[in-house]
Enzyme design. Structure first.
Site, PDB file in Angstrom:
ATOM      1  N   LYS A   1       5.606  -7.887   2.011  1.00 24.00           N
ATOM      2  CA  LYS A   1       5.589  -7.634   0.573  1.00 24.00           C
ATOM      3  C   LYS A   1       6.371  -8.735  -0.163  1.00 24.00           C
ATOM      4  O   LYS A   1       7.093  -9.520   0.469  1.00 24.00           O
ATOM      5  CB  LYS A   1       6.168  -6.237   0.314  1.00 24.00           C
ATOM      6  CG  LYS A   1       5.280  -5.106   0.883  1.00 24.00           C
ATOM      7  CD  LYS A   1       5.936  -3.742   0.694  1.00 24.00           C
ATOM      8  CE  LYS A   1       5.035  -2.602   1.167  1.00 24.00           C
ATOM      9  NZ  LYS A   1       5.696  -1.282   1.020  1.00 24.00           N
TER      10      LYS A   1
ATOM     11  N   HIS B   1       4.262  -3.700   4.828  1.00 20.89           N
ATOM     12  CA  HIS B   1       3.263  -2.628   4.903  1.00 20.89           C
ATOM     13  C   HIS B   1       2.598  -2.661   6.266  1.00 20.89           C
ATOM     14  O   HIS B   1       2.370  -3.734   6.822  1.00 20.89           O
ATOM     15  CB  HIS B   1       2.182  -2.824   3.828  1.00 20.89           C
ATOM     16  CG  HIS B   1       0.953  -1.980   4.082  1.00 20.89           C
ATOM     17  ND1 HIS B   1       0.887  -0.656   3.706  1.00 20.89           N
ATOM     18  CD2 HIS B   1      -0.209  -2.244   4.741  1.00 20.89           C
ATOM     19  CE1 HIS B   1      -0.288  -0.152   4.100  1.00 20.89           C
ATOM     20  NE2 HIS B   1      -0.964  -1.098   4.724  1.00 20.89           N
TER      21      HIS B   1
ATOM     22  N   GLU C   1      -8.458  -1.581   5.382  1.00 25.56           N
ATOM     23  CA  GLU C   1      -7.549  -2.494   4.678  1.00 25.56           C
ATOM     24  C   GLU C   1      -7.825  -3.953   5.027  1.00 25.56           C
ATOM     25  O   GLU C   1      -7.746  -4.823   4.154  1.00 25.56           O
ATOM     26  CB  GLU C   1      -6.100  -2.097   4.981  1.00 25.56           C
ATOM     27  CG  GLU C   1      -5.733  -0.758   4.343  1.00 25.56           C
ATOM     28  CD  GLU C   1      -4.398  -0.185   4.820  1.00 25.56           C
ATOM     29  OE1 GLU C   1      -3.681  -0.852   5.590  1.00 25.56           O
ATOM     30  OE2 GLU C   1      -4.080   0.951   4.413  1.00 25.56           O
TER      31      GLU C   1
HETATM   32  N1  UDP Z   1       7.093   4.142  -2.129  1.00 27.02           N
HETATM   33  C1  UDP Z   1       7.996   4.217  -3.172  1.00 27.02           C
HETATM   34  N2  UDP Z   1       8.626   5.418  -3.412  1.00 27.02           N
HETATM   35  C2  UDP Z   1       8.391   6.519  -2.660  1.00 27.02           C
HETATM   36  C3  UDP Z   1       7.467   6.436  -1.607  1.00 27.02           C
HETATM   37  C4  UDP Z   1       6.829   5.232  -1.366  1.00 27.02           C
HETATM   38  O1  UDP Z   1       8.242   3.235  -3.870  1.00 27.02           O
HETATM   39  O2  UDP Z   1       8.986   7.568  -2.926  1.00 27.02           O
HETATM   40  C5  UDP Z   1       6.419   2.853  -1.856  1.00 27.02           C
HETATM   41  C6  UDP Z   1       7.014   2.133  -0.644  1.00 27.02           C
HETATM   42  O3  UDP Z   1       6.996   0.733  -0.912  1.00 27.02           O
HETATM   43  C7  UDP Z   1       6.035   2.496   0.450  1.00 27.02           C
HETATM   44  C8  UDP Z   1       4.713   2.508  -0.311  1.00 27.02           C
HETATM   45  O4  UDP Z   1       5.051   3.076  -1.570  1.00 27.02           O
HETATM   46  O5  UDP Z   1       6.063   1.540   1.498  1.00 27.02           O
HETATM   47  C9  UDP Z   1       3.611   3.303   0.319  1.00 27.02           C
HETATM   48  O6  UDP Z   1       4.074   4.602   0.601  1.00 27.02           O
HETATM   49  P1  UDP Z   1       3.742   5.292   1.999  1.00 27.02           P
HETATM   50  O7  UDP Z   1       4.153   6.708   1.903  1.00 27.02           O
HETATM   51  O8  UDP Z   1       2.327   4.984   2.382  1.00 27.02           O
HETATM   52  O9  UDP Z   1       4.780   4.554   2.983  1.00 27.02           O
HETATM   53  P2  UDP Z   1       4.528   3.503   4.178  1.00 27.02           P
HETATM   54  O10 UDP Z   1       3.214   3.826   4.800  1.00 27.02           O
HETATM   55  O11 UDP Z   1       4.557   2.127   3.562  1.00 27.02           O
HETATM   56  O12 UDP Z   1       5.693   3.718   5.105  1.00 27.02           O
HETATM   57 MG    MG Z   2       1.297   4.069   3.922  1.00 25.05          MG
END
Ligand code: UDP
Ligand code: MG
Length: 160
Positions: free
Chosen positions: A20, A126, A137
């Site tokens: 990111k 990510h 993706e």
């Molecule tokens: N995110 C955030 N606040 C939250 C949850 C998620 O800013 O409360 C952001 C964070 O950058 C995260 C992304 O949104 O990596 C995608 O969320 P996901 O739940 O898919 O998490 P990941 O798969 O990246 O662990």
């Molecule tokens: Mg995710």
């Protein structure tokens, strides 16, 4: 005919990994790529890319209703990202383990987020959460011809 090789091919998955904008700005690209390389996965796509808003929204469409969605798409488009496609047996779940929990303060030491980040909104990387999303993706972030299939010379030293 090598049946064991054919059988193992069925387990090969692909995952979309992205450094990111904070990871790029903080100079963590090499460190992050290195962790996947050392594990033994195969890099099949790699580019530095400025993500347009529409793509960020499409990528995170399942989170559209979340309160953090606008800040999330702003974050992802705030600077260049490094897009990667990685291939390997069990690569989707294994990459998620290497990455660690979404909240870096809850991520285990030894994981990328556990070692290199402190905040959910700046969690540097990510990784796709399922093989289906890996395929989706990679198709979303890479154009036809940008991916490069190749034979890893170390393959027989990674799998018996
Ligand atoms: N995110 C955030 N606040 C939250 C949850 C998620 O800013 O409360 C952001 C964070 O950058 C995260 C992304 O949104 O990596 C995608 O969320 P996901 O739940 O898919 O998490 P990941 O798969 O990246 O662990
Ligand atoms: Mg995710």
């Amino acid at each position: 005919f090598l049946p064991h090789l054919v059988a193992s091919m069925e387990d090969v998955e692909e995952t979309y990994i992205m450094v990111k904008p904070d990871g790029v700005q903080r100079g963590l690209v090499g460190e992050i790529i290195s962790r996947f390389e050392k594990k033994g996965f195969k890099l099949t796509g790699l580019k530095l890319f400025q993500c347009p808003k529409e793509l960020a929204e499409e990528h995170y469409k399942d989170l559209k209703a979340k309160p953090f969605f606008p800040k999330l798409t702003e974050y992802i488009t705030s600077g260049p990202v490094v897009c990667m496609a990685w291939e390997g047996v069990g690569v989707v779940a294994s990459a998620r383990k290497l990455i660690g929990a979404t909240n870096p303060l809850q991520a285990e030491p030894g994981t990328i987020r556990g070692d290199l980040a402190v905040q959910t909104g700046r969690n540097v990387i990510h990784g796709s959460d399922s093989p289906e999303n890996g395929v989706r993706e990679i198709a979303l972030w890479f154009k036809e011809g940008e991916l490069c299939p190749w034979t890893q010379a170390q393959a027989p030293w990674l799998r018996e």
